[in-house]
Structure formats: structure tokens, C-alpha cells
Scaffold this motif. Structure first.
Motif, short mmCIF file in Angstrom:
data_model
loop_
_atom_site.label_atom_id
_atom_site.label_comp_id
_atom_site.label_asym_id
_atom_site.label_seq_id
_atom_site.Cartn_x
_atom_site.Cartn_y
_atom_site.Cartn_z
N UNK A 255 -11.11 -42.57 -45.96
CA UNK A 255 -12.27 -41.68 -46.11
C UNK A 255 -13.05 -41.61 -44.80
N UNK A 256 -13.22 -42.75 -44.15
CA UNK A 256 -13.95 -42.78 -42.88
C UNK A 256 -13.24 -41.95 -41.81
N UNK A 257 -11.91 -41.97 -41.82
CA UNK A 257 -11.14 -41.20 -40.85
C UNK A 257 -11.27 -39.69 -41.07
N UNK A 258 -11.55 -39.29 -42.34
CA UNK A 258 -11.67 -37.86 -42.61
C UNK A 258 -12.84 -37.23 -41.85
N UNK A 259 -13.98 -37.93 -41.84
CA UNK A 259 -15.15 -37.34 -41.22
C UNK A 259 -15.70 -36.21 -42.06
N UNK A 260 -16.71 -35.52 -41.56
CA UNK A 260 -17.37 -34.46 -42.31
C UNK A 260 -16.66 -33.12 -42.13
N UNK B 139 -22.10 -43.83 -69.18
CA UNK B 139 -22.91 -43.48 -68.03
C UNK B 139 -22.06 -43.55 -66.77
N UNK B 140 -21.84 -42.42 -66.16
CA UNK B 140 -21.01 -42.38 -64.97
C UNK B 140 -21.78 -42.88 -63.76
N UNK B 141 -21.14 -43.68 -62.99
CA UNK B 141 -21.74 -44.17 -61.77
C UNK B 141 -21.82 -43.03 -60.77
N UNK B 142 -23.03 -42.63 -60.37
CA UNK B 142 -23.18 -41.51 -59.45
C UNK B 142 -23.94 -41.91 -58.19
N UNK B 143 -23.92 -43.19 -57.84
CA UNK B 143 -24.52 -43.64 -56.60
C UNK B 143 -23.45 -43.68 -55.52
N UNK B 144 -23.53 -42.84 -54.48
CA UNK B 144 -22.47 -42.79 -53.46
C UNK B 144 -22.16 -44.15 -52.85
N UNK B 145 -23.20 -44.93 -52.56
CA UNK B 145 -22.96 -46.21 -51.88
C UNK B 145 -22.18 -47.17 -52.76
N UNK B 146 -22.60 -47.29 -54.04
CA UNK B 146 -21.91 -48.22 -54.93
C UNK B 146 -20.50 -47.72 -55.26
N UNK B 147 -20.32 -46.38 -55.34
CA UNK B 147 -18.99 -45.84 -55.58
C UNK B 147 -18.04 -46.21 -54.44
N UNK B 148 -18.53 -46.10 -53.23
CA UNK B 148 -17.70 -46.40 -52.07
C UNK B 148 -17.41 -47.89 -51.95
N UNK B 149 -18.40 -48.72 -52.28
CA UNK B 149 -18.24 -50.17 -52.14
C UNK B 149 -17.17 -50.73 -53.08
N UNK B 150 -16.97 -50.07 -54.22
CA UNK B 150 -16.01 -50.59 -55.19
C UNK B 150 -14.56 -50.23 -54.83
N UNK B 151 -14.38 -49.42 -53.77
CA UNK B 151 -13.05 -48.99 -53.38
C UNK B 151 -12.34 -50.05 -52.55
N UNK C 30 -16.70 -35.87 -55.36
CA UNK C 30 -17.48 -35.14 -54.35
C UNK C 30 -18.47 -36.07 -53.64
N UNK C 31 -19.10 -36.96 -54.39
CA UNK C 31 -20.06 -37.90 -53.78
C UNK C 31 -19.36 -38.85 -52.82
N UNK C 32 -18.19 -39.34 -53.23
CA UNK C 32 -17.44 -40.27 -52.37
C UNK C 32 -17.02 -39.59 -51.07
N UNK C 33 -16.61 -38.32 -51.17
CA UNK C 33 -16.13 -37.59 -50.00
C UNK C 33 -17.27 -36.91 -49.23
N UNK C 34 -18.50 -36.97 -49.80
CA UNK C 34 -19.66 -36.34 -49.17
C UNK C 34 -19.45 -34.84 -48.98
N UNK D 243 -4.33 -31.19 -46.77
CA UNK D 243 -3.37 -32.20 -47.25
C UNK D 243 -3.92 -33.61 -47.09
N UNK D 244 -4.67 -33.86 -46.01
CA UNK D 244 -5.27 -35.18 -45.82
C UNK D 244 -6.29 -35.48 -46.91
N UNK D 245 -7.09 -34.46 -47.24
CA UNK D 245 -8.11 -34.65 -48.28
C UNK D 245 -7.44 -34.83 -49.64
N UNK D 246 -6.38 -34.06 -49.91
CA UNK D 246 -5.65 -34.21 -51.17
C UNK D 246 -5.06 -35.62 -51.29
#
Length: 606
Positions: A532-537, A512-524, A564-568, A543-546
Motif C-alpha cells: 500500500x505504501x508503494x502505491x502512493x496517492x 459495527x464495521x471498523x472505519x478508522x483508517x489508522x486501526x484498519x491499516x495497523x491490523x494488516x 477505500x479508507x485503507x487505500x486513501x 493492475x497494481x491497485x487490483x
């Protein structure tokens, strides 16, 4: 054009459809234009049909297309005419037809003709070549690579004729030249080139070229005759990795590690070394002379093994700085070489050859190391059949730029196999379905393409027989559409195996893949979260995203959906604009190597 009834029947029966693409058709978006581009470019396809107003039921376990209809036929036709006239490097004029059904629903059918050779490739003007051009591979539209352009521009110089900088005549191995002369004399002792001195011989074979006032090696000269020191210095990853894996599955178990032999050297010498390393490891004995590449055997025919190796050497792409992997499982050999097949899978084994490296291929043909006129695969199939072995199967993955050859090592439908199949006699299986079950038992999975190769049948027959096995409960279907494959069911696994080998199904209960954006981000780690926060929407620097994706997959393996969920960001957008390019650049690789389209596929950084 076909009626919508026939089109629906075709889509619902087959697991993949090369010549038909069904779309919802609420608007003319980029994906429709990419399909138009792919149908126009694909060699030998003859074009393809795009149907708007037909939708695939994503909630259904089985293939199920239904008619939703379109509401704005005039606007759709106007948009098609406008975009096909302006977006590409040349205008395209599809044939468009509106079909009205008895219930009043409207369907738009659009046939796109294949362009003549002189007008290919069609490509998006804004993107240019090669990334603006697309090909139709299976049921998907694939962005073109430099190797694809070689197909369209046959007059363009191939890579193997290109000069390699920082080389000179001193990088040539005299032993390799002597071996060439020896092999060539056995084919034709009166060959004109045997009277040349070494310099003139290299020139005649396209191995050296003059650059200003210096003679330099071409890729042909370096690869076929280069010294090992020069190959290590200039092409460090172009080597052969022979990997022995315990059991029948690829596992990364630190307690039971595979063993690897790395081989590097001029190709003309490497054939014999690689052949000998594998032949010595096979369960059946070979009688191999000192100066021969063929031997008598009661197991895997030596000519089949040799031909599979030579095909990997001469047809791989040397634009990719990657090794050829030869994986020796308990029950099979898999040869993976960089570079998808330039011939469609369904044409493999037919007369005629499309060479990615014509100069290298010519040297191998002249020394009788390779079959001529594209007959190598047909020869392999005939020899395997005469030896009562399963025919070789081939998989060409355009996305991963990879070609895989699989050779099963045990006799096919022998007494032990028939004894095992007796347990399923009540299911009234035909010979082709029996072969399919044996292959699943040995290789772990099967798809439509592999079934076709095993039984020399078409897509429709393969789909019907695989679905029949599924409906009888003998196999389970995984994935959808082009990603469909089949594994053994509980029924197949519980029957006794007379070969005393462990059954080899893929895990039927995916993690079962974890697909909750909040929990995915918290484990980083905090550093990655900050990036990721510096990227913005609205980050526009790819190259920055890569770099962020690379760090993510370096920390842990993630699926496209998770990334995709982590990067929104949109999943398809992330896959098309970042995952595919990063795989092509060698920065990411699959976690499930043997099944690129596995629904649980994830990516890790290289």
C-alpha cells in the motif's frame, strides 16, 4: 414534462425509480452523463427524466427528497449541450426545461429519449465498447457487458455458435446423440433430421464447424453433446453444484457444513440427472418413469422444477466460467445461474423470449425439454398457483451478472399459515400483505421486486403496501433507494410459528464495521502495508491497485468503505473502477450471497 410536485411525490413513494433520476445539479459531472447514456440505451424503457436541483436526505431513515434548486441554469444547459454533443459516439439532444417555483427556486428537467435500435448502443468514445456503454437497471446506471452488446447487435453471432479450439469430432458423446434422437422421436417421429447420419445431424444443429481443414466443435456441440473428459478439460467450472444447506439460512459453519453434489456432463443428459437428484430429496414423493422428466406429485410440481432447471441451462451465460448453484434449504430451493436476464424483470412471464444461446435453446425446444415462445415462467406460475404454492420469484442482478430463481416448498396461505396470521388480525391486512409476511418468514427478507412478483402488482402498489406493513411495526426497513429491503420485526418474531420452524430474519443489529483508517491499516500484515505504501496517492496502474485489493480481501473480508479508507481513495471511485471489474473477472465475491445490496456487504477474494 411532469411538474416538480408530481416528480417529488413519485420519488418519495417508491423505493426505486427506473425512469427518474434526481441530482443536486451543481455541475454536469460524469454520473449525469452516464445516466443520459443509460436512458438512451435501455431497451423498451422509452427514455427517462433527469431532475437537477433535487436532493435526497441521506440522514433520513425513510425516503425523503427535497428541493434545493440550482443557481446557474444557463451554464448547466450550455454544459449539457456541449458534453452530449462531443463525449459520445454520436450526439444526443435531450429536451431541457427550467421550472421556477413559487419560492423563486429553479429546477432543471431534462428528458432523454431512448435511441432507435439501429443507433444503439450509445457509448463514451474514450472508453469504447463494452465498458463505455451503460444501461438503466432498476434505479442505477450499469456498465455494459458483452452479453449486453448481444442485445444491441442481434445480428452478431452468439457465443454458442462460436468454434471451440482444441476440439474435434472425437469429443462428441455417442450416448448423448442417441438420447437426443430418442427425445426428438417422441416429439415427432417423422422429423427429417432423424434420418441424418451423426455428422450431418451435428452440422444441422450448429454443433460443428469447419476451421481451415478441420472440423471443430462449437460451444453448442461441446456443451450439449460433449464427452465429460472434454468438458472437464475445456470448461472446468461449467458444472452443476447441488448444495444441501441445513435450516433456512446460508451459513458457513464448519461444525454444521452443507453437503455438495457436483455434476458434470453434456447438457442433454444433465437435465435428467439434476432433476432426479433434487426430486429424490424433496419431502413429497415423486412417481418418475425411467424415460420421463415429468411426474405426478402432491408437492412441488415436477414440471416447475424441470422448467426452472432448463431455464438455467439455456439462459445462463457461458462466457462466465462458473457453475450453476442449486441450493436446497429446509423450506425452499434457490437456483443461481451466471448471467442476468436479457428481459427486464417486469416482463418475465410475458410472451416472447430473448435467447442468449439460441442454438442450445433450439435443441431443448425440439426435444420438448423446454417451453417455447417464452412461456416457461408463465407456466411455472400457473402450476404453482394450482398447487396452492407461492409463485416462483426471480432476481436478476446485472452487477453480479447473476439470475436467481426461488421456489418455496410449503403450501401458501394454508391452514397453518392462516392460524399464524390470526395473531395479526388487528392490523387489518389484505391478502397481498399476508403473502408478503409469509414470504419474509420463509425466506428471511423481501424487496419491492419480489413483492411485485408474489402479488402481480406494480411498483407503486408494492411500495405503499410494504410501507404500510413497516408503519404498523410488522417489518423493518433496511437499506435505502434501490438497496431497500424488509425483514421481520420484533413483533413478527415473537408470535408463535405453527410450522415449528425457526424464524429466519436477517440480523437486525449489523456488526459495527471498523472505519478508522489508522486501526484498519495497523491490523494488516507487514507485506500488505508495504504494498500500500508503494502505491502512493497518484498510482495510475490499475493492475497494481487490483493486486493490493485482492491481497486485502484474501487476508480478511472488507466493505467498500473500508477498502477505500485503507487505500486513501474515494469510495465511489474504488467501487466503480476496481470492485465491479474484479467481481466481473471472478476475483472477488460477496460475503452475504443471498442479499447483494445488504448494507453490511463485504468482499472476499476468490
Amino acid at each position: 414534462m411532469e411538474s416538480i410536485k408530481d416528480i417529488l411525490e413519485h420519488l418519495n413513494i417508491t423505493d426505486e425509480c427506473t425512469t427518474i433520476e434526481a441530482k443536486k445539479g451543481s455541475s454536469i459531472d460524469t454520473s449525469i452523463m452516464e445516466t443520459i447514456c443509460a436512458f438512451s440505451n435501455e431497451p423498451g424503457l422509452g427514455g427517462g427524466l433527469i431532475v437537477l436541483g433535487v436532493v435526497k436526505d441521506e440522514t433520513s431513515l425513510f425516503q425523503n427528497y427535497y428541493i434545493e434548486g440550482i443557481t446557474n441554469p444557463d451554464k448547466l444547459q450550455l454544459d449539457i449541450a456541449s458534453q452530449t454533443a462531443t463525449l459520445f459516439n454520436q450526439p444526443v439532444r435531450p429536451d431541457i426545461e427550467i421550472e421556477k417555483l413559487a419560492n423563486g427556486k429553479l429546477i432543471l428537467k431534462m428528458f432523454v429519449k431512448e435511441l432507435p435500435d439501429g443507433q444503439k448502443p450509445l457509448y463514451f468514445k474514450k472508453k469504447g465498447l463494452p465498458q463505455g456503454a451503460y444501461r438503466r437497471i432498476g434505479s442505477s446506471d450499469q456498465r455494459c457487458t458483452e452479453d449486453d452488446l448481444f442485445i444491441f447487435y442481434n445480428k452478431e453471432d452468439s457465443l454458442d455458435s462460436t468454434i471451440v479450439n482444441d476440439t474435434n469430432i472425437d469429443d462428441i458423446s455417442e450416448e448423448a446423440i442417441s438420447l437426443y434422437k430418442s427425445l426428438r422421436a417422441k416429439v415427432n417421429e417423422y422429423a427429417e433430421e432423424l434420418g441424418y447420419n451423426d455428422f450431418d445431424l451435428l452440422r444441422s444443429l450448429g454443433c460443428i464447424k469447419k476451421d481451415k481443414d478441420e472440423w471443430k466443435l462449437t460451444y453448442t456441440g461441446l456443451l450439449v453433446f460433449g464427452k465429460r473428459q472434454a468438458l472437464r478439460r475445456l470448461l472446468p467450472m461449467v458444472r452443476i453444484d447441488y448444495i444441501r444447506v441445513p435450516g433456512n439460512e446460508w451459513v458457513e459453519d464448519p461444525e454444521n457444513r452443507f453437503t455438495t453434489i457436483d455434476m458434470r456432463g453434456p447438457l442433454i443428459e444433465l437435465v435428467q440427472r439434476t432433476f432426479s437428484a433434487i426430486a429424490d430429496d424433496l419431502p413429497k414423493g415423486f412417481l418418475l418413469g425411467d424415460d420421463k422428466l415429468q411426474a405426478d406429485t402432491i408437492g412441488l410440481p415436477s414440471k416447475v422444477l424441470r422448467e426452472a432447471l432448463v431455464n438455467a441451462f439455456i439462459h445462463r451465460t457461458y462466457r462466465e466460467n462458473q457453475p450453476i448453484q442449486i441450493i436446497r434449504y429446509g423450506n425452499r430451493i434457490e437456483i443461481k445461474n451466471p448471467g442476468f436476464s436479457l428481459k427486464p424483470e417486469e416482463q418475465l412471464g410475458e410472451p416472447g423470449s430473448k435467447n442468449r444461446n439460441p442454438f442450445i435453446a433450439s435443441i431443448f425446444h425440439e426435444t420438448n425439454l423446454a417451453e417455447t415462445k417464452g412461456s416457461g415462467i408463465r407456466t411455472m406460475r400457473n402450476l404453482m398457483e394450482k398447487s396452492s404454492l407461492a409463485p416462483p420469484t426471480f432476481e436478476s442482478d446485472h452487477t453480479a451478472n447473476l439470475f436467481t430463481t426461488r421456489l418455496l416448498l410449503h403450501h401458501f396461505l394454508n391452514e397453518s399459515d392462516l392460524q399464524w396470521l390470526d395473531a395479526f388480525s388487528k392490523f387489518d391486512l389484505n391478502t397481498e400483505q399476508k403473502k408478503g409476511l409469509i414470504f419474509i418468514r420463509e425466506a428471511g427478507a423481501i424487496d419491492n421486486s419480489t413483492y411485485r412478483q408474489l402479488n402481480a402488482c406494480d411498483v407503486l402498489k408494492a411500495s405503499n403496501e410494504l410501507r404500510s406493513l413497516r408503519d404498523k411495526g410488522l417489518i423493518e426497513q433496511k437499506g435505502k433507494g434501490r438497496s431497500t429491503y424488509y425483514i421481520s420485526s420484533v413483533i413478527l418474531n415473537t408470535e408463535p410459528n405453527p410450522l415449528n420452524t425457526e424464524p429466519n430474519p436477517l440480523n437486525t443489529e449489523p456488526d459495527q464495521l471498523n472505519t478508522e483508517p489508522q486501526s484498519l491499516t495497523q491490523e494488516l500484515p507487514s507485506e500488505i502495508r508495504e504494498q500500500i505504501e508503494k502505491l502512493g496517492v497518484r498510482e495510475n496502474d490499475p493492475n497494481k491497485i487490483k493486486n493490493v485489493i485482492y491481497e486485502l480481501c484474501k487476508h480478511k473480508s472488507y466493505s467498500v468503505k473500508q477498502i477505500a479508507l485503507i487505500l486513501n481513495r474515494n469510495e465511489n471511485y474504488v467501487y466503480r473502477n476496481y470492485i465491479i471489474p474484479m467481481k466481473e473477472e471472478g476475483k472477488l465475491q460477496h460475503t452475504i450471497i443471498d442479499m447483494p445490496n445488504h448494507p453490511d456487504q463485504a468482499y472476499k477474494s476468490v
